[in-house]
Design an enzyme around this catalytic site. Structure first.
Site, short mmCIF file in Angstrom:
data_model
loop_
_atom_site.label_atom_id
_atom_site.label_comp_id
_atom_site.label_asym_id
_atom_site.label_seq_id
_atom_site.Cartn_x
_atom_site.Cartn_y
_atom_site.Cartn_z
N ARG A 44 0.82 -1.22 0.00
CA ARG A 44 0.00 0.00 0.00
C ARG A 44 0.85 1.26 0.00
O ARG A 44 0.45 2.28 -0.56
CB ARG A 44 -0.95 -0.01 1.20
CG ARG A 44 -2.09 -1.00 1.05
CD ARG A 44 -3.05 -0.93 2.22
NE ARG A 44 -4.24 -1.76 1.98
CZ ARG A 44 -5.22 -1.91 2.85
NH1 ARG A 44 -5.18 -1.30 4.02
NH2 ARG A 44 -6.25 -2.67 2.56
N LYS A 201 -18.94 -18.02 4.92
CA LYS A 201 -20.37 -17.96 5.20
C LYS A 201 -21.14 -17.20 4.13
O LYS A 201 -20.68 -16.16 3.64
CB LYS A 201 -20.62 -17.30 6.56
CG LYS A 201 -20.07 -18.08 7.74
CD LYS A 201 -20.40 -17.37 9.05
CE LYS A 201 -19.89 -18.15 10.24
NZ LYS A 201 -20.24 -17.46 11.53
N GLY A 354 -8.58 -9.96 0.88
CA GLY A 354 -7.32 -10.43 1.43
C GLY A 354 -6.95 -11.85 1.07
O GLY A 354 -5.81 -12.13 0.65
N GLY A 377 -12.50 -4.07 2.46
CA GLY A 377 -13.89 -3.74 2.71
C GLY A 377 -14.49 -2.85 1.63
O GLY A 377 -15.65 -3.01 1.26
#
Length: 410
Positions: A44, A201, A354, A377
């Site tokens: 980054r 999930k 990730g 996110g």
């Protein structure tokens, strides 16, 4: 910004006259560190070097800001200091990068110089997007540049607040590249469009699945998510991780895609084990042969080959998540095959998340993916069709909307 929109209209840093200007670059230097505080991955930091170098070459006075960790606002602590990032940026730029600790009320930096501003979350009001703090920080610059896509989903003072009050607010090259890549993949995709959505999930990816159902021609589900979809078809999954309460939601996703002539691609063979362990022996079997004490930990080779063929014919590929427990090699065959298929495909491919980036690194295909998103996110929320505060604020400014500053700050 919803995924149905075709264009994101923002001003861009490379189009601005930066000469002699005070330029505030909001970067994302929230990088991983070891227990001693040493940087373990500077991706980054390196990603924002081009923006900083461009501003310096243009003769701007450059301020670079970022958050790091979750410190208590209003209090400095050494563990969350940006000092290691300032040192690494200095090495990358080949010039000194002083770290300024107290900076909200003023920064001493001259044209052709660059300073790093200490962790913006040390400032009280940053996470709450405090208006007073946003105004004070906006007064520090002539041009505000957001180059932090990884934080674009956060409504914080240095992310969306400053953009509304600075004289000029624009996207840096990294943020602009993310906007362009995601716009290409989601707004006007080459067909057929294939999405791979995997994770532990369904509940964590349900909104993404629903949003993509309206867009894609083929949907590949993997990881623990596939077990809930298999349940929805009446298949046996043994003691595999699943969410029986979301079988109805899985059926809705499948129905939505099939109604428009598409498909949800489920495995016909899987790799199982009796326990979740790095040393557990792997067994390949047809889905119909899964035993009551089996754990499904990967898709099987027949399924992987079939999916690879589909990816080879795709026009656009959106990839979020490995299809198995790839960290353990005996359960990594599916993800390896999928990864190589994406790398070999002529499709425009975009990957994010990730675990996805870890798989890309493991299988050495970084240079063969069309675009790798730096956001975690933010990437997921973009796929969900949510409004990203950073982009929303920049769009308002591109449309000529600027929040009024008090007379003292004009």
């Amino acid at each position: 910004m919803a995924v149905e929109e075709t264009l994101v209209n923002v001003l861009r840093m490379y189009d601005q006259d930066l000469a002699g200007k005070r330029v505030f670059i909001r970067a994302d230097f929230n990088v991983p560190r070891d227990d001693a505080g040493n940087i373990t991955d500077d991706t980054r930091i390196r990603a924002t070097v081009s923006a900083i170098e461009h501003a310096l070459k243009a003769g701007a006075a450059v301020m670079v800001a970022s958050h790091l960790g979750r410190p208590k606002e209003g209090q400095f602590n050494e563990a969350d200091s940006l000092a290691p990032m300032a040192r690494r940026l200095s090495e990358l730029l080949g010039r000194p990068v002083p770290l300024r600790r107290e900076w909200v009320q003023g920064v001493d930096v001259r044209p052709g110089e660059v300073v790093m501003l200490e962790n913006c979350r040390f400032n009280k009001g940053e996470k709450q997007n405090d208006e007073g703090l946003s105004r004070a920080m906006a007064a520090l610059c002539d041009i505000y540049v957001n180059d932090a896509f990884g934080a674009a989903h956060r409504a914080e003072a240095t992310i969306s607040g400053m953009a509304r009050y600075a004289p000029i607010a624009c996207a840096g090259p990294l943020l602009a590249a993310e906007i362009d890549a995601l716009g290409t993949a989601l707004s006007d995709p080459a067909r057929p469009m294939v999405a791979i959505v995997a994770g532990s999930k369904v509940s964590t990816k349900l909104t993404i699945l629903g949003s993509l159902a309206a867009k894609v021609d083929q949907l590949i589900v993997g990881g623990g998510i596939v077990n809930t979809f298999l349940l929805a078809t009446g298949a046996r999954i043994g003691k595999s991780l699943a969410e029986p309460g979301l079988v109805g939601a899985a059926n809705k996703v499948m129905s939505a895609i099939m109604a428009k002539g598409g498909n949800v691609l489920l495995p016909i063979d899987v790799v199982t084990a009796k326990e979740f362990s790095a040393t557990a022996p792997a067994e390949i079997k047809a889905v119909r042969d899964v035993a009551d004490d089996d754990l499904i930990l990967d898709i099987g080779p027949q399924s992987a080959a079939a999916l690879a063929a589909i990816l080879g014919r795709a026009g656009t590929i959106v990839w979020n998540g490995p299809v198995g427990v790839f960290e353990w090699d005996q359960f990594g065959g599916g993800t390896r095959t999928i990864s190589n298929a994406i790398a070999d495909s002529p499709a425009f491919s975009i990957a994010g998340g990730g675990d996805t980036l870890a798989a890309i690194a493991k299988y050495g295909i970084t240079d063969r993916i069309s675009y790798i998103s730096t956001g975690g996110g933010a990437f997921l929320e973009f796929l969900e069709g949510k409004h990203l505060p950073a982009i929303e604020a920049l769009e308002e400014r591109a449309g000529g909307i600027r929040a009024p500053l008090p007379q003292a700050l004009n």
